[in-house]
Design a protein around this motif. Structure first.
Motif, PDB file in Angstrom:
ATOM      1  N   TRP A   3       0.842  -1.190   0.000  1.00 54.78           N
ATOM      2  CA  TRP A   3       0.000   0.000   0.000  1.00 54.78           C
ATOM      3  C   TRP A   3       0.881   1.245   0.000  1.00 54.78           C
ATOM      4  CZ3 TRP A   3      -5.059  -0.297  -0.883  1.00 54.78           C
ATOM      5  CH2 TRP A   3      -5.718  -1.502  -0.615  1.00 54.78           C
ATOM      6  N   TYR A   4       0.635   2.126  -0.966  1.00 58.54           N
ATOM      7  CA  TYR A   4       1.415   3.351  -1.106  1.00 58.54           C
ATOM      8  C   TYR A   4       0.482   4.559  -1.019  1.00 58.54           C
ATOM      9  CZ  TYR A   4       5.097   0.257  -2.811  1.00 58.54           C
ATOM     10  OH  TYR A   4       6.040  -0.737  -2.923  1.00 58.54           O
ATOM     11  N   ARG A   5       0.910   5.555  -0.260  1.00 56.09           N
ATOM     12  CA  ARG A   5       0.106   6.758  -0.046  1.00 56.09           C
ATOM     13  C   ARG A   5       0.554   7.876  -0.989  1.00 56.09           C
ATOM     14  NH1 ARG A   5      -2.600   6.861   5.131  1.00 56.09           N
ATOM     15  NH2 ARG A   5      -2.179   4.948   6.305  1.00 56.09           N
ATOM     16  N   GLY A   6      -0.419   8.548  -1.610  1.00 57.65           N
ATOM     17  CA  GLY A   6      -0.043   9.611  -2.517  1.00 57.65           C
ATOM     18  C   GLY A   6      -1.095  10.686  -2.685  1.00 57.65           C
ATOM     19  N   ASP A   7      -0.641  11.854  -3.088  1.00 59.49           N
ATOM     20  CA  ASP A   7      -1.496  13.026  -3.299  1.00 59.49           C
ATOM     21  C   ASP A   7      -1.376  13.430  -4.760  1.00 59.49           C
ATOM     22  OD1 ASP A   7      -2.850  15.450  -3.206  1.00 59.49           O
ATOM     23  OD2 ASP A   7      -1.924  16.080  -1.316  1.00 59.49           O
ATOM     24  N   CYS A   8      -2.471  13.324  -5.501  1.00 62.98           N
ATOM     25  CA  CYS A   8      -2.451  13.548  -6.955  1.00 62.98           C
ATOM     26  C   CYS A   8      -3.035  14.893  -7.375  1.00 62.98           C
ATOM     27  CB  CYS A   8      -3.211  12.422  -7.664  1.00 62.98           C
ATOM     28  SG  CYS A   8      -2.356  10.847  -7.615  1.00 62.98           S
ATOM     29  N   HIS A   9      -3.055  15.862  -6.476  1.00 63.41           N
ATOM     30  CA  HIS A   9      -3.571  17.192  -6.815  1.00 63.41           C
ATOM     31  C   HIS A   9      -2.782  18.200  -5.987  1.00 63.41           C
ATOM     32  CE1 HIS A   9      -7.483  19.673  -7.756  1.00 63.41           C
ATOM     33  NE2 HIS A   9      -6.369  20.363  -7.968  1.00 63.41           N
ATOM     34  N   VAL A  10      -1.653  18.657  -6.562  1.00 68.02           N
ATOM     35  CA  VAL A  10      -0.700  19.483  -5.812  1.00 68.02           C
ATOM     36  C   VAL A  10      -0.273  20.672  -6.660  1.00 68.02           C
ATOM     37  CG1 VAL A  10       1.594  19.506  -4.782  1.00 68.02           C
ATOM     38  CG2 VAL A  10       0.126  17.502  -4.482  1.00 68.02           C
ATOM     39  N   LEU A  54      14.582  18.046  -9.682  1.00 65.85           N
ATOM     40  CA  LEU A  54      14.743  17.419  -8.374  1.00 65.85           C
ATOM     41  C   LEU A  54      15.067  15.938  -8.501  1.00 65.85           C
ATOM     42  CD1 LEU A  54      11.674  18.981  -6.499  1.00 65.85           C
ATOM     43  CD2 LEU A  54      14.068  19.672  -6.362  1.00 65.85           C
ATOM     44  N   GLY A  55      15.139  15.453  -9.752  1.00 62.38           N
ATOM     45  CA  GLY A  55      15.377  14.038  -9.965  1.00 62.38           C
ATOM     46  C   GLY A  55      14.110  13.243 -10.089  1.00 62.38           C
ATOM     47  N   ALA A  56      12.954  13.929 -10.255  1.00 61.65           N
ATOM     48  CA  ALA A  56      11.665  13.258 -10.331  1.00 61.65           C
ATOM     49  C   ALA A  56      11.524  12.511 -11.645  1.00 61.65           C
ATOM     50  CB  ALA A  56      10.541  14.276 -10.195  1.00 61.65           C
ATOM     51  N   SER A  57      10.694  11.476 -11.646  1.00 60.51           N
ATOM     52  CA  SER A  57      10.491  10.679 -12.848  1.00 60.51           C
ATOM     53  C   SER A  57       9.032  10.325 -13.005  1.00 60.51           C
ATOM     54  CB  SER A  57      11.313   9.392 -12.790  1.00 60.51           C
ATOM     55  OG  SER A  57      11.000   8.547 -13.873  1.00 60.51           O
ATOM     56  N   ASN A  58       8.572  10.306 -14.244  1.00 62.77           N
ATOM     57  CA  ASN A  58       7.228   9.847 -14.552  1.00 62.77           C
ATOM     58  C   ASN A  58       7.258   8.424 -15.113  1.00 62.77           C
ATOM     59  OD1 ASN A  58       4.419  10.488 -14.660  1.00 62.77           O
ATOM     60  ND2 ASN A  58       4.548  10.528 -16.888  1.00 62.77           N
ATOM     61  N   GLY A  59       8.430   7.802 -15.086  1.00 61.97           N
ATOM     62  CA  GLY A  59       8.567   6.476 -15.658  1.00 61.97           C
ATOM     63  C   GLY A  59       8.628   5.401 -14.601  1.00 61.97           C
ATOM     64  N   ASP A  60       9.557   4.467 -14.744  1.00 65.38           N
ATOM     65  CA  ASP A  60       9.614   3.316 -13.865  1.00 65.38           C
ATOM     66  C   ASP A  60      10.568   3.483 -12.700  1.00 65.38           C
ATOM     67  OD1 ASP A  60       7.761   1.951 -15.330  1.00 65.38           O
ATOM     68  OD2 ASP A  60       9.247   1.094 -16.680  1.00 65.38           O
ATOM     69  N   SER A  61      11.163   4.669 -12.564  1.00 67.56           N
ATOM     70  CA  SER A  61      12.018   4.922 -11.416  1.00 67.56           C
ATOM     71  C   SER A  61      11.424   6.054 -10.601  1.00 67.56           C
ATOM     72  CB  SER A  61      13.433   5.296 -11.867  1.00 67.56           C
ATOM     73  OG  SER A  61      13.404   6.460 -12.655  1.00 67.56           O
ATOM     74  N   ASP A  62      11.908   6.203  -9.384  1.00 64.58           N
ATOM     75  CA  ASP A  62      11.371   7.251  -8.521  1.00 64.58           C
ATOM     76  C   ASP A  62      12.338   8.422  -8.468  1.00 64.58           C
ATOM     77  OD1 ASP A  62      13.380   6.240  -6.974  1.00 64.58           O
ATOM     78  OD2 ASP A  62      12.045   5.071  -5.693  1.00 64.58           O
ATOM     79  N   THR A  63      12.171   9.290  -7.495  1.00 63.73           N
ATOM     80  CA  THR A  63      13.027  10.458  -7.414  1.00 63.73           C
ATOM     81  C   THR A  63      14.439  10.060  -7.015  1.00 63.73           C
ATOM     82  OG1 THR A  63      12.267  10.776  -5.160  1.00 63.73           O
ATOM     83  CG2 THR A  63      11.167  12.041  -6.844  1.00 63.73           C
ATOM     84  N   GLY A  64      15.342  11.024  -7.107  1.00 64.27           N
ATOM     85  CA  GLY A  64      16.751  10.725  -6.949  1.00 64.27           C
ATOM     86  C   GLY A  64      17.119  10.051  -5.650  1.00 64.27           C
ATOM     87  N   ALA A 203      -2.976   0.098  -3.767  1.00 58.45           N
ATOM     88  CA  ALA A 203      -2.361  -1.225  -3.688  1.00 58.45           C
ATOM     89  C   ALA A 203      -1.673  -1.549  -5.008  1.00 58.45           C
ATOM     90  CB  ALA A 203      -3.411  -2.288  -3.386  1.00 58.45           C
ATOM     91  N   THR A 204      -0.363  -1.735  -4.970  1.00 56.27           N
ATOM     92  CA  THR A 204       0.404  -2.132  -6.148  1.00 56.27           C
ATOM     93  C   THR A 204       1.547  -3.037  -5.709  1.00 56.27           C
ATOM     94  OG1 THR A 204       2.109  -0.412  -6.165  1.00 56.27           O
ATOM     95  CG2 THR A 204      -0.005   0.156  -7.139  1.00 56.27           C
ATOM     96  N   ALA A 205       2.100  -3.752  -6.679  1.00 52.43           N
ATOM     97  CA  ALA A 205       3.221  -4.633  -6.374  1.00 52.43           C
ATOM     98  C   ALA A 205       4.510  -3.847  -6.192  1.00 52.43           C
ATOM     99  CB  ALA A 205       3.388  -5.667  -7.478  1.00 52.43           C
ATOM    100  N   GLU A 206       4.609  -2.682  -6.852  1.00 47.16           N
ATOM    101  CA  GLU A 206       5.808  -1.867  -6.751  1.00 47.16           C
ATOM    102  C   GLU A 206       5.441  -0.413  -6.974  1.00 47.16           C
ATOM    103  OE1 GLU A 206       8.541  -2.977  -9.803  1.00 47.16           O
ATOM    104  OE2 GLU A 206       7.000  -3.074 -11.349  1.00 47.16           O
ATOM    105  N   LEU A 207       6.343   0.466  -6.576  1.00 51.03           N
ATOM    106  CA  LEU A 207       6.089   1.908  -6.661  1.00 51.03           C
ATOM    107  C   LEU A 207       6.654   2.455  -7.962  1.00 51.03           C
ATOM    108  CD1 LEU A 207       5.015   4.461  -5.278  1.00 51.03           C
ATOM    109  CD2 LEU A 207       7.237   4.702  -4.163  1.00 51.03           C
TER     110      LEU A 207
END
Length: 324
Positions: A3-10, A54-64, A203-207
């Motif tokens: 389970w991952y917590r996120g805010d999609c309106h920032v 900031l090292g952010a990514s919209n792909g398969d990796s996360d921030t730096g 709920a996802t298998a990975e972030l």
């Protein structure tokens, strides 16, 4: 699944009314216990480049530094309602210069869907010019039923209640047709101290961006007012189990509904079906308990739960589990 917590309106300083830089938002998101955020500036994608620095990514990796995933998006502000485009390509701008009578919305929704993104009807009952959502939900993937704090001293109290009631009434027919729109909750952050109030737990298998968007799209998620609140909601019929957003084939057996809650002292847990409020239970002063209830697919085509604080304000709510 995790389970991952996120805010999609920032929003940052790149949006009207925003007072925080992307760097400040990222720090506040981590402090609020979030795993991911979406940059959704008003009718601009300048935030994409700012977060990329900031090292952010919209792909398969996360921030730096590996602890915050950032999705690229936009709040599309039109003349007759706002919507969120999530999962955009870097620099992809969605036009907002139209209204419901122009009949051009579908092609803009299609542009988001072509890149695997999500279209979210934002704060549908916002009480200000252009804020009230005048478009039909057809073509949208998700509805933002919880926007900002659920408190009685701001206008959003009535707006959130109205959005939730509208979405809840549509579930019976939508579930029966086999195509229902999940609910999402976000902070609509503009100022310090707002991020994560509310947020969506997926709920996802990975972030990754792809798995988070898929979890939201399929309704494998619930909404929390803060990271202090926890909800585990599932249903079982014999050896068969289903979680939030999933379908449980009961094979005619009774379905046992189980909701485990933490972090809501003296609160109330309610179970809702196509017939409305079906069950109510009060949480102890500790704020932690397991609520059980039994039903059958013949009586309930779906079940969902709401958790409210002792003062009646929302603490958590779930997407449905479908029963057949």
């Amino acid at each position: 699944m995790n389970w991952y917590r996120g805010d999609c309106h920032v929003h940052s300083v790149l949006s009207h009314g925003g007072e925080l830089t992307p760097e400040q938002l990222a720090a506040d998101a981590r402090a609020a216990g979030l795993d991911f955020v979406a940059t959704t500036e008003h009718n601009t994608v300048a935030g994409h480049a700012a977060w990329a620095e900031l090292g952010a990514s919209n792909g398969d990796s996360d921030t730096g530094d590996g602890d915050l995933l950032v999705l690229f998006g936009q709040e599309v502000v039109t003349h007759t309602g706002h919507w969120l485009a999530l999962g955009l390509e870097p620099g992809q701008l969605i036009d907002g210069g139209y209204g419901v009578r122009d009949e051009v919305l579908d092609r803009h929704l299609a542009a988001v869907h072509r890149v695997g993104g999500l279209c979210v009807a934002a704060h549908p009952h916002a009480p200000y010019p252009s804020g009230t959502f005048m478009y039909p939900y057809e073509g949208f993937d998700v509805v933002e039923v919880w926007n900002g704090p659920w408190t009685s001293d701001v206008p959003w109290q009535a707006d959130n209640e109205a959005a939730l009631a509208e979405w809840g009434r549509s579930l019976a027919a939508d579930v029966h047709r086999g195509r229902w729109r999940p609910a999402i909750g976000n902070s609509d952050t503009h100022l310090a101290g707002q991020i994560g109030i509310a947020h969506t737990v997926v709920a996802t298998a990975e972030l990754t961006a792809a798995t988070i968007l898929d979890g939201i799209r399929t309704g494998r998620s619930w909404i929390a007012g803060s990271a202090e609140v926890w909800l585990d909601f599932n249903a079982a019929a014999g050896p068969r189990h289903a979680g939030i957003g999933e379908l449980l084939d009961t094979e005619g057996a009774p379905a046992v509904i189980r909701a485990q809650v933490r972090g809501v002292p003296g609160g109330t847990v309610t179970v809702h079906t196509e017939r409305g409020l079906a069950h109510r239970a009060t949480l102890p002063a500790s704020g932690s308990d397991v609520v059980l209830w039994q039903t059958a697919a013949a009586e309930s085509g779906f079940v969902r739960v709401e958790v409210r604080h002792a003062d009646g304000q929302m603490a958590a709510l779930s997407n449905p589990i479908t029963l057949v």
